[in-house]
Design a protein around this motif. Structure first.
Motif, PDB file in Angstrom:
ATOM      1  N   SER A 210      -5.994  -6.367  -3.402  1.00  0.00           N
ATOM      2  CA  SER A 210      -7.409  -6.805  -2.801  1.00  0.00           C
ATOM      3  C   SER A 210      -7.602  -8.219  -3.497  1.00  0.00           C
ATOM      4  N   ASP A 217      -9.485 -10.147   4.638  1.00  0.00           N
ATOM      5  CA  ASP A 217      -9.112  -8.587   4.517  1.00  0.00           C
ATOM      6  C   ASP A 217      -8.174  -8.363   3.435  1.00  0.00           C
ATOM      7  N   TYR A 235      -9.813 -13.334  11.413  1.00  0.00           N
ATOM      8  CA  TYR A 235     -11.134 -13.724  10.939  1.00  0.00           C
ATOM      9  C   TYR A 235     -11.226 -15.070  10.740  1.00  0.00           C
ATOM     10  N   PRO A 241     -14.802 -11.036  11.191  1.00  0.00           N
ATOM     11  CA  PRO A 241     -13.804 -10.690  12.378  1.00  0.00           C
ATOM     12  C   PRO A 241     -13.932 -11.484  13.570  1.00  0.00           C
ATOM     13  N   TYR A 246      -8.552  -8.252  16.113  1.00  0.00           N
ATOM     14  CA  TYR A 246      -8.148  -7.168  15.054  1.00  0.00           C
ATOM     15  C   TYR A 246      -7.563  -6.134  16.208  1.00  0.00           C
ATOM     16  N   ARG A 254     -10.595  -3.035  13.470  1.00  0.00           N
ATOM     17  CA  ARG A 254     -10.547  -3.458  12.009  1.00  0.00           C
ATOM     18  C   ARG A 254     -11.078  -2.198  11.249  1.00  0.00           C
ATOM     19  N   THR A 258      -7.922  -0.621   5.637  1.00  0.00           N
ATOM     20  CA  THR A 258      -8.566  -0.526   4.433  1.00  0.00           C
ATOM     21  C   THR A 258      -7.675  -1.395   3.373  1.00  0.00           C
ATOM     22  N   THR A 259      -8.456  -2.007   2.595  1.00  0.00           N
ATOM     23  CA  THR A 259      -7.592  -2.788   1.308  1.00  0.00           C
ATOM     24  C   THR A 259      -8.585  -2.607   0.223  1.00  0.00           C
TER      25      THR A 259
END
Length: 553
Positions: A210, A217, A235, A241, A246, A254, A258-259
């Protein structure tokens, strides 16, 4: 002297005053009854409210114990600490939540260390919450360690061992995807504008990497020039977004991405597989021991799996007359191990367990036969499904039955080379396995390589684990194609399962003439691998709740 009218009015007033008095007395009586009722009811309601509060607080306290015990198990396993030492039936964890205290008892199941050797640990947790020394609530749960087999695709790093960055294309990924490093996604410039394009991530995608200083993202989006472009990002410049984009990447949009999650570390060693294959008895052979195949036993009963010492020219699986068979070739010697599900008969003149047999010898169901040249060893019971090789397996192929795991010693940097199809008995070649089917295969090596002799159309049913991390946290090993530039025109590789790898490996590319070479691949996820992974397949320090109940202590 009063008149009659005055007397009438005076008598009427007295009657009215009497009626008012009676009404006042009546309402006072009603109010008294209500007051008495409230006096009786309020303690009951207060008691009920207190009991409700105690119930909620006791539930929170018991659950807090569960959370602490699970976190402790995850920490211990991630740091190489065995949670329950040998000789103990269980361990306890004590803690507090405000005025509440809890005690959690952690009990391993029959196959979890120290009771067994299965790397897929299962624990029973019982958390008892107490207030001022009095037990108020008990919670019971079963938790199971997660297996790498649950992933459709997994990378520790998206670079190969030469540092070359390999990009992820738009091939369908219909199972969970995770990367510890940054995912680099290459898309055509017109991807989001093309109405014919649809999402290719059909399940959740997670990434440990991240970058909080960069909007978006933390995924890298590039086009075919390997440069980032706004046209291929989902995005805007502020990280918000863009509607509809997405959904063209992830089926669930979206929320499916998950990051910044906790990294999932690959272990440096899979001693559980080695130990499971060796079973009981003396220590495994040393490096000075000549190559050979071992099926250990206790009192004539199989006590482990198949242990191959040294390199193998070929390990081939097959199913003959309903019986699973493994052929291990090392130089001029071939050892054949048969798990007997349907009774067989050994030919007259066979030497069985050191004794010549003048007549044919029947072998009952539930036996294992080890054939070395003209000699047979007949044991009761079947293997645990594990094949471990201390050396490289130079050709691995065949059809399997039941749950199987094959490893070339990762700790010693040994590889598994796939020489042909890996097929399931319960599934027709080319078809997706049905959920709940019993045949599963795990293949583990420092590298899992597609060999030069593999067919152009290659079908692989199973989950493939390639790589490790050393003591310094550096990852190495991959799933890749040997000499991919020589395979022109390119082949097609169908993978029904998943691929887990420490580093990106080259499966397809271009030869020296600029032509596409190697293998294109199509992956189809097998969800049964997540719920019933191959035996002793590598796990990581994350537990999943399988059942939970709360009761009075």
């Amino acid at each position: 002297m009063r008149s009659m009218g005055q007397l009438y009015r005076s008598g009427t007033g007295g009657a009215r005053r009497g009626s008012v008095l009676l009404l006042a007395i009546f309402f006072l009586f009603v109010l008294f009854l209500l007051a008495v009722a409230f006096v009786v009811l309020i303690p009951t309601e207060l008691s009920a409210a207190l009991q409700e509060r105690l119930w909620m607080e006791s539930s929170y306290a018991a659950d807090a114990g569960m959370q602490e015990a699970t976190a402790m198990l995850e920490w211990q396993l991630s740091h190489g600490v065995e949670p329950v030492a040998a000789g103990l039936d269980s361990v306890t964890v004590d803690g507090a939540l405000g005025e509440w205290t809890y005690r959690v008892t952690i009990t391993p199941d029959a196959s979890t260390p120290p009771n067994g050797t299965n790397s897929l640990r299962v624990y029973r947790l019982e958390s008892v919450a107490s207030l001022f020394g009095r037990a108020r609530r008990a919670a019971r749960a079963m938790i199971r360690q997660d297996s790498f087999a649950r992933f459709s695709s997994f990378w520790d790093k998206r670079e190969d061992e030469s540092g070359n960055v390999l990009y992820l294309g738009s091939a369908i990924q219909d199972g969970p995807v995770h990367s510890n490093g940054q995912i680099r996604l290459v898309l055509p410039m017109t991807w989001f504008a093309d109405p014919s394009k649809a999402a290719f991530f059909l399940a959740n995608v997670s990434q440990a990497y991240s970058d909080p200083n960069k909007p978006g993202d933390s995924i890298m989006y590039v086009s075919f020039d390997a440069q980032e472009h706004a046209e291929v990002r989902p995005y805007d410049e502020h990280g918000n977004p863009i509607p509809g984009r997405y959904e063209k990447l992830l089926k669930d949009g979206r929320p499916a991405l998950t990051t910044g999650v906790r990294p999932i570390e690959m272990p440096a060693d899979h001693g559980g597989i080695r130990n499971a294959a060796w079973g009981s008895g003396d220590s495994p052979p040393s490096a000075a021991t000549p190559p050979g195949v071992f099926v250990n036993s206790q009192a004539g009963k199989v006590s482990g799996g198949i242990y191959v010492h040294g390199d193998s020219d070929e390990v081939k699986m097959e199913v003959v007359d309903g019986n699973f068979r493994v052929n291990v070739k090392q130089g001029a010697k071939t050892v054949v191990i048969t798990e007997v599900n349907n009774p067989i008969s050994l030919p007259p003149g066979s030497i069985v367990n050191g004794t010549p047999q003048s007549a044919g010898m029947p072998v009952p169901e539930g036996s294992t036969v080890v054939a070395r040249d003209d000699q047979f060893e007949v044991l009761s019971g079947s293997t645990n499904g594990v094949i471990f090789s201390s050396g490289t397996i130079n050709s691995f192929s065949g059809t399997y039955k039941g749950r199987r795991t094959v490893e070339a010693d990762v700790a010693a940097d040994k590889d598994v080379v796939i020489g042909g199809d890996l097929l399931r008995l319960d599934t027709t070649r080319g078809e997706k396995p049905t959920e709940g089917s019993t045949d599963t295969l795990g293949v583990v090596g420092k590298n899992v390589r597609i060999g030069k002799t593999a067919p152009r159309d290659l079908y692989l049913y199973g989950v493939f684990y390639a790589g490790k991390k050393d003591a310094n946290g550096e990852s190495s090993g991959s799933f890749k194609v040997d000499e991919y530039k020589t395979r022109w025109p390119p082949g097609m590789m169908y993978i029904f399962g998943g691929v887990i790898k420490a580093r990106a490996g080259v499966e397809e590319g271009y030869d020296d003439k600029g032509r596409a070479a190697g293998y294109s691949s199509k992956k189809v996820y097998d969800p049964s691998l997540a719920t019933a992974p191959p035996p002793f397949f590598p796990t990581y320090s994350k537990f999943r709740l399988t059942c939970y109940e709360e009761t009075n202590p």
